[in-house]
Write a protein that holds these residues in place. Sequence first.
Motif, PDB file in Angstrom:
ATOM      1  N   LEU A  51      23.938   6.020 -15.884  1.00 37.15           N
ATOM      2  CA  LEU A  51      24.988   7.012 -16.100  1.00 37.15           C
ATOM      3  C   LEU A  51      26.060   6.462 -17.043  1.00 37.15           C
ATOM      4  O   LEU A  51      26.527   7.174 -17.936  1.00 37.15           O
ATOM      5  N   LEU A  52      26.431   5.198 -16.884  1.00 38.97           N
ATOM      6  CA  LEU A  52      27.408   4.578 -17.780  1.00 38.97           C
ATOM      7  C   LEU A  52      26.903   4.571 -19.231  1.00 38.97           C
ATOM      8  O   LEU A  52      27.648   4.866 -20.162  1.00 38.97           O
ATOM      9  N   LEU A  53      25.639   4.223 -19.407  1.00 38.17           N
ATOM     10  CA  LEU A  53      25.052   4.212 -20.749  1.00 38.17           C
ATOM     11  C   LEU A  53      25.044   5.613 -21.345  1.00 38.17           C
ATOM     12  O   LEU A  53      25.436   5.806 -22.506  1.00 38.17           O
ATOM     13  N   LEU A  54      24.646   6.584 -20.574  1.00 39.63           N
ATOM     14  CA  LEU A  54      24.603   7.967 -21.064  1.00 39.63           C
ATOM     15  C   LEU A  54      26.005   8.478 -21.397  1.00 39.63           C
ATOM     16  O   LEU A  54      26.192   9.203 -22.380  1.00 39.63           O
ATOM     17  N   GLN A  55      26.986   8.098 -20.595  1.00 37.20           N
ATOM     18  CA  GLN A  55      28.360   8.504 -20.885  1.00 37.20           C
ATOM     19  C   GLN A  55      28.850   7.869 -22.186  1.00 37.20           C
ATOM     20  O   GLN A  55      29.577   8.506 -22.950  1.00 37.20           O
ATOM     21  N   GLN A  56      28.432   6.646 -22.432  1.00 31.37           N
ATOM     22  CA  GLN A  56      28.787   5.970 -23.688  1.00 31.37           C
ATOM     23  C   GLN A  56      28.167   6.730 -24.867  1.00 31.37           C
ATOM     24  O   GLN A  56      28.827   6.970 -25.869  1.00 31.37           O
ATOM     25  N   TRP A  57      26.903   7.076 -24.732  1.00 33.23           N
ATOM     26  CA  TRP A  57      26.229   7.820 -25.806  1.00 33.23           C
ATOM     27  C   TRP A  57      26.889   9.183 -26.015  1.00 33.23           C
ATOM     28  O   TRP A  57      27.074   9.627 -27.141  1.00 33.23           O
ATOM     29  N   GLU A  58      27.210   9.840 -24.908  1.00 29.97           N
ATOM     30  CA  GLU A  58      27.861  11.152 -25.003  1.00 29.97           C
ATOM     31  C   GLU A  58      29.176  11.040 -25.777  1.00 29.97           C
ATOM     32  O   GLU A  58      29.468  11.836 -26.670  1.00 29.97           O
ATOM     33  N   LYS A  59      29.953  10.023 -25.444  1.00 30.35           N
ATOM     34  CA  LYS A  59      31.235   9.793 -26.126  1.00 30.35           C
ATOM     35  C   LYS A  59      31.019   9.567 -27.616  1.00 30.35           C
ATOM     36  O   LYS A  59      31.763  10.096 -28.452  1.00 30.35           O
ATOM     37  N   GLN A  60      29.987   8.821 -27.975  1.00 29.76           N
ATOM     38  CA  GLN A  60      29.705   8.540 -29.380  1.00 29.76           C
ATOM     39  C   GLN A  60      29.304   9.810 -30.135  1.00 29.76           C
ATOM     40  O   GLN A  60      29.741  10.033 -31.266  1.00 29.76           O
ATOM     41  N   VAL A  61      28.499  10.648 -29.518  1.00 27.19           N
ATOM     42  CA  VAL A  61      28.088  11.900 -30.165  1.00 27.19           C
ATOM     43  C   VAL A  61      29.298  12.813 -30.350  1.00 27.19           C
ATOM     44  O   VAL A  61      29.476  13.424 -31.404  1.00 27.19           O
ATOM     45  N   ILE A  62      30.147  12.874 -29.340  1.00 29.43           N
ATOM     46  CA  ILE A  62      31.353  13.711 -29.436  1.00 29.43           C
ATOM     47  C   ILE A  62      32.268  13.203 -30.538  1.00 29.43           C
ATOM     48  O   ILE A  62      32.789  13.987 -31.341  1.00 29.43           O
ATOM     49  N   LYS A  63      32.467  11.878 -30.614  1.00 28.43           N
ATOM     50  CA  LYS A  63      33.291  11.307 -31.683  1.00 28.43           C
ATOM     51  C   LYS A  63      32.700  11.619 -33.052  1.00 28.43           C
ATOM     52  O   LYS A  63      33.436  11.944 -33.995  1.00 28.43           O
ATOM     53  N   ALA A  64      31.387  11.500 -33.167  1.00 28.95           N
ATOM     54  CA  ALA A  64      30.730  11.773 -34.451  1.00 28.95           C
ATOM     55  C   ALA A  64      30.929  13.236 -34.858  1.00 28.95           C
ATOM     56  O   ALA A  64      31.235  13.525 -36.017  1.00 28.95           O
ATOM     57  N   ARG A  65      30.778  14.151 -33.914  1.00 27.88           N
ATOM     58  CA  ARG A  65      30.982  15.579 -34.218  1.00 27.88           C
ATOM     59  C   ARG A  65      32.426  15.834 -34.617  1.00 27.88           C
ATOM     60  O   ARG A  65      32.701  16.578 -35.560  1.00 27.88           O
ATOM     61  N   TYR A  66      33.356  15.224 -33.899  1.00 27.30           N
ATOM     62  CA  TYR A  66      34.773  15.404 -34.203  1.00 27.30           C
ATOM     63  C   TYR A  66      35.086  14.902 -35.609  1.00 27.30           C
ATOM     64  O   TYR A  66      35.719  15.596 -36.402  1.00 27.30           O
ATOM     65  N   ARG A  67      34.659  13.681 -35.909  1.00 25.13           N
ATOM     66  CA  ARG A  67      34.944  13.105 -37.224  1.00 25.13           C
ATOM     67  C   ARG A  67      34.277  13.891 -38.338  1.00 25.13           C
ATOM     68  O   ARG A  67      34.854  14.063 -39.415  1.00 25.13           O
ATOM     69  N   ARG A  68      33.079  14.358 -38.078  1.00 24.21           N
ATOM     70  CA  ARG A  68      32.376  15.157 -39.092  1.00 24.21           C
ATOM     71  C   ARG A  68      33.122  16.461 -39.350  1.00 24.21           C
ATOM     72  O   ARG A  68      33.327  16.867 -40.495  1.00 24.21           O
ATOM     73  N   ASN A  69      33.518  17.140 -38.287  1.00 21.08           N
ATOM     74  CA  ASN A  69      34.258  18.396 -38.434  1.00 21.08           C
ATOM     75  C   ASN A  69      35.604  18.160 -39.103  1.00 21.08           C
ATOM     76  O   ASN A  69      36.036  18.969 -39.923  1.00 21.08           O
ATOM     77  N   GLU A  70      36.244  17.062 -38.759  1.00 16.37           N
ATOM     78  CA  GLU A  70      37.523  16.723 -39.385  1.00 16.37           C
ATOM     79  C   GLU A  70      37.338  16.503 -40.887  1.00 16.37           C
ATOM     80  O   GLU A  70      38.122  16.989 -41.696  1.00 16.37           O
ATOM     81  N   ALA A  71      36.288  15.796 -41.255  1.00 16.18           N
ATOM     82  CA  ALA A  71      35.998  15.549 -42.676  1.00 16.18           C
ATOM     83  C   ALA A  71      35.676  16.852 -43.393  1.00 16.18           C
ATOM     84  O   ALA A  71      36.091  17.064 -44.539  1.00 16.18           O
ATOM     85  N   ASP A  72      34.950  17.754 -42.721  1.00 18.28           N
ATOM     86  CA  ASP A  72      34.625  19.052 -43.317  1.00 18.28           C
ATOM     87  C   ASP A  72      35.886  19.876 -43.560  1.00 18.28           C
ATOM     88  O   ASP A  72      36.017  20.535 -44.588  1.00 18.28           O
ATOM     89  N   VAL A  73      36.822  19.832 -42.615  1.00 15.66           N
ATOM     90  CA  VAL A  73      38.070  20.585 -42.762  1.00 15.66           C
ATOM     91  C   VAL A  73      38.876  20.046 -43.936  1.00 15.66           C
ATOM     92  O   VAL A  73      39.403  20.812 -44.754  1.00 15.66           O
ATOM     93  N   VAL A  74      38.959  18.725 -44.053  1.00 16.70           N
ATOM     94  CA  VAL A  74      39.706  18.112 -45.158  1.00 16.70           C
ATOM     95  C   VAL A  74      39.069  18.489 -46.491  1.00 16.70           C
ATOM     96  O   VAL A  74      39.767  18.865 -47.441  1.00 16.70           O
ATOM     97  N   ALA A  75      37.742  18.419 -46.560  1.00 14.64           N
ATOM     98  CA  ALA A  75      37.045  18.770 -47.801  1.00 14.64           C
ATOM     99  C   ALA A  75      37.257  20.242 -48.144  1.00 14.64           C
ATOM    100  O   ALA A  75      37.464  20.600 -49.309  1.00 14.64           O
ATOM    101  N   GLU A  76      37.239  21.100 -47.130  1.00 18.81           N
ATOM    102  CA  GLU A  76      37.445  22.533 -47.353  1.00 18.81           C
ATOM    103  C   GLU A  76      38.858  22.805 -47.862  1.00 18.81           C
ATOM    104  O   GLU A  76      39.060  23.626 -48.759  1.00 18.81           O
ATOM    105  N   ARG A  77      39.835  22.111 -47.315  1.00 19.98           N
ATOM    106  CA  ARG A  77      41.218  22.285 -47.772  1.00 19.98           C
ATOM    107  C   ARG A  77      41.370  21.857 -49.223  1.00 19.98           C
ATOM    108  O   ARG A  77      42.067  22.496 -49.997  1.00 19.98           O
ATOM    109  N   LYS A  78      40.708  20.758 -49.575  1.00 21.52           N
ATOM    110  CA  LYS A  78      40.793  20.278 -50.954  1.00 21.52           C
ATOM    111  C   LYS A  78      40.179  21.283 -51.913  1.00 21.52           C
ATOM    112  O   LYS A  78      40.760  21.587 -52.954  1.00 21.52           O
ATOM    113  N   THR A  79      39.008  21.826 -51.570  1.00 23.24           N
ATOM    114  CA  THR A  79      38.376  22.802 -52.471  1.00 23.24           C
ATOM    115  C   THR A  79      39.190  24.079 -52.535  1.00 23.24           C
ATOM    116  O   THR A  79      39.298  24.683 -53.594  1.00 23.24           O
ATOM    117  N   SER A  80      39.782  24.486 -51.419  1.00 24.55           N
ATOM    118  CA  SER A  80      40.632  25.680 -51.427  1.00 24.55           C
ATOM    119  C   SER A  80      41.843  25.468 -52.317  1.00 24.55           C
ATOM    120  O   SER A  80      42.225  26.348 -53.089  1.00 24.55           O
TER     121      SER A  80
END
Length: 117
Positions: A51-80
């Motif tokens: 369970l600890l290992l799976l929670q670690q993986w879950e946290k990593q996937v969530i961080k990756a999605r967050y950072r990816r979405n954050e990068a997409d928003v920044v890129a979208e603002r720049k193009t706008s």
Amino acid sequence: MTDIRINEATKNESKFIAYLQSLPDDELQKKLSIIRRQEQLAFSQKNEKGLLLLQQWEKQVIKARYRRNEADVVAERKTSAMKINKQSQPLPFIFEFPASVTEEIVEEMASKQMRLF
């Protein structure tokens, strides 16, 4: 074995997140869904280390999605912003009043306001 994987996940977290960030969002969502089902299974089996290992993986996937979405928003603002800058046209000319005319207008408006009270 699980201890080794937990240590590896902790030690290489930034590498894993960078890799996960490169994946499409639907694939990350699928991974998150699988991890959460596995977490339920590990919890029901009282597998604490799993369970600890799976929670670690879950946290990593969530961080990756967050950072990816954050990068997409920044890129979208720049193009706008670039689109807006390309579309905006400078004013053909700027008309400036002589200082004396501006002072006369201000005095006239001030005197009209005084008459209202």
